[in-house]
Design an enzyme around this catalytic site. Structure first.
Site, PDB file in Angstrom:
ATOM      1  N   CYS A 182       1.963   8.999  -4.606  1.00 35.33           N
ATOM      2  CA  CYS A 182       1.452   8.017  -5.492  1.00 35.33           C
ATOM      3  C   CYS A 182       0.658   6.887  -4.605  1.00 35.33           C
ATOM      4  CB  CYS A 182       2.188   7.336  -6.864  1.00 35.33           C
ATOM      5  SG  CYS A 182       3.507   6.777  -6.130  1.00 35.33           S
ATOM      6  N   SER A 183       1.446   5.798  -4.555  1.00 33.51           N
ATOM      7  CA  SER A 183       0.654   4.681  -3.957  1.00 33.51           C
ATOM      8  C   SER A 183       1.960   3.696  -3.426  1.00 33.51           C
ATOM      9  CB  SER A 183      -0.281   3.927  -5.082  1.00 33.51           C
ATOM     10  OG  SER A 183       0.701   3.622  -6.106  1.00 33.51           O
ATOM     11  N   CYS A 184       2.745   4.122  -3.026  1.00 27.42           N
ATOM     12  CA  CYS A 184       3.986   3.130  -2.479  1.00 27.42           C
ATOM     13  C   CYS A 184       3.362   2.313  -1.257  1.00 27.42           C
ATOM     14  CB  CYS A 184       5.231   3.899  -2.079  1.00 27.42           C
ATOM     15  SG  CYS A 184       5.934   4.788  -3.655  1.00 27.42           S
ATOM     16  N   CYS A 219       0.808   7.300   1.264  1.00 24.18           N
ATOM     17  CA  CYS A 219       2.044   7.668   0.153  1.00 24.18           C
ATOM     18  C   CYS A 219       1.282   8.994  -0.446  1.00 24.18           C
ATOM     19  CB  CYS A 219       2.353   6.514  -0.975  1.00 24.18           C
ATOM     20  SG  CYS A 219       2.998   7.155  -2.367  1.00 24.18           S
TER      21      CYS A 219
END
Lengths: 128, 221
Positions: free
Chosen positions: B124-126, B121
């Site tokens: 961000c951090s999906c 991602c």
């Protein structure tokens, strides 16, 4: 790159599902709980998180869980503020109280753990 | 400073005198903020702290890469399920009772002899929480997120996955609407294993795409 190498040991960590610190778990779960209640949806939160991560990465980088979840807390604060759900004065007041209580607890633990000479006290606190 | 030596207060620290005492660190501001916000919203009846407890417990104990591993093992042993999984990941997972509000669309990408998929991602951090639990620290790092796009082959090699040049690497960028899950190649020599035994071989890293599923030495049986 050396900064990436530093992260490599966690690649082999068996569990990817636990939190490094309790506050990270709270911040994560609080966000999901708020979205369940329909106060915002996760896409809104994602947008706030992307903004917080982007702002941070202009100057620094995310290298560990603290860096990451700090952005999470920033994003959640910003989103709640934007939605008018956060009473700034109330939060500040409560934060001050939490800090005082935490300090008092530490002081108590410190005093309770040691005798007058500063040696660790290992004895029952009460015997009946 | 006066230099009088009286600046030290009463209970002396005796550092280095075998008096090994560590004060617990002060509470970080992030912890204080989180606690204050949760407590205020709880008092207002906007959120229930017991629900927050439940969610923490759920992610700590119940959800994890094992969920995704079961999906992969089923796909390896049931061709009809695999077809449905590749067509609509979310619906196929729902058949197994896996799902939740977090995933909007789950796209499963299949590895093969000439194609290797890997997920990132960039913003961000999906991550597909419902099937893999929470992402590891390195997944969220600036280094992984930027380098996987720029130099996937070199980065994967650094992480222990050397891919021959003829294997095409496809890097998938997760966003809030679409999460990806890698369906790794079933290793040779696992024909005698049942679904549960196969699931035990599938790692989180293989489902992100930074590792292969290793053949266990005793897999042949």
């Amino acid at each position: 790159m050396s900064d990436f190498r530093a992260l490599l040991p966690t690649v082999d960590a068996a569990s990817g599902s636990s939190f490094a610190e309790p506050w990270m778990a709270r911040a994560f779960a609080l966000t999901l709980a708020l979205s369940e209640r329909g106060l915002f949806n996760l896409k809104d939160f994602q947008a706030a998180l992307i903004e917080a991560v982007g702002r941070h990465e202009k100057a620094g980088c995310i290298a560990d869980e603290t860096d990451y979840y700090t952005r999470w807390v920033e994003a959640l604060s910003a989103l709640l503020r934007a939605r008018g759900l956060l009473d700034e004065a109330g939060v500040a007041e409560l934060e001050a109280r939490i800090l005082v209580e935490a300090a008092a607890r530490r002081e108590h633990q410190h005093l309770a753990a040691r005798d007058e000479e500063g040696r660790l006290r290992i004895a029952p606190v009460a015997v009946a | 400073m006066s230099g009088s030596g009286h600046d030290h207060h009463g209970h002396d620290h005796g550092h280095g005198l075998g008096h090994d005492h560590h004060e617990p660190p002060a509470k970080p501001w992030q912890a204080v903020r989180t606690e204050a916000v949760e407590s205020l919203l709880h008092e207002l009846g906007i959120v229930d702290s017991r629900r927050v407890d439940e969610i923490v417990a759920h992610y700590e104990e119940k959800i994890g890469p094992k969920t995704g591993a079961a999906v992969v093992a089923k796909a390896w042993t049931d061709p009809a399920f695999k077809a449905r999984l590749l067509a609509d990941g979310l619906a196929a997972c729902a058949e197994l009772g896996i799902g939740g509000p977090e995933t909007e669309y789950l796209h499963v990408v299949e590895n093969g002899p000439s194609v290797h998929n890997v997920v990132v991602c960039t913003l961000c951090s999906c991550y597909p929480w419902t099937v893999l639990g929470l992402p590891p620290a390195w997944y969220k790092s600036s280094a992984y997120r930027s380098r996987l796009v720029r130099e996937p082959r070199a980065l994967l090699a650094e992480m222990g996955l050397e891919l021959p040049p003829e294997v095409e690497i496809r890097v998938w960028d997760s966003v809030s609407e679409i999460r990806y899950l890698v369906l790794p190649e079933r290793p040779a020599g696992t024909e005698g294993l049942d679904e549960a035994e196969l699931a035990a071989l599938v790692t989180r890293d293989a489902m992100i795409g930074v590792a292969r599923v290793a053949v266990p030495s005793e897999a042949g049986r």
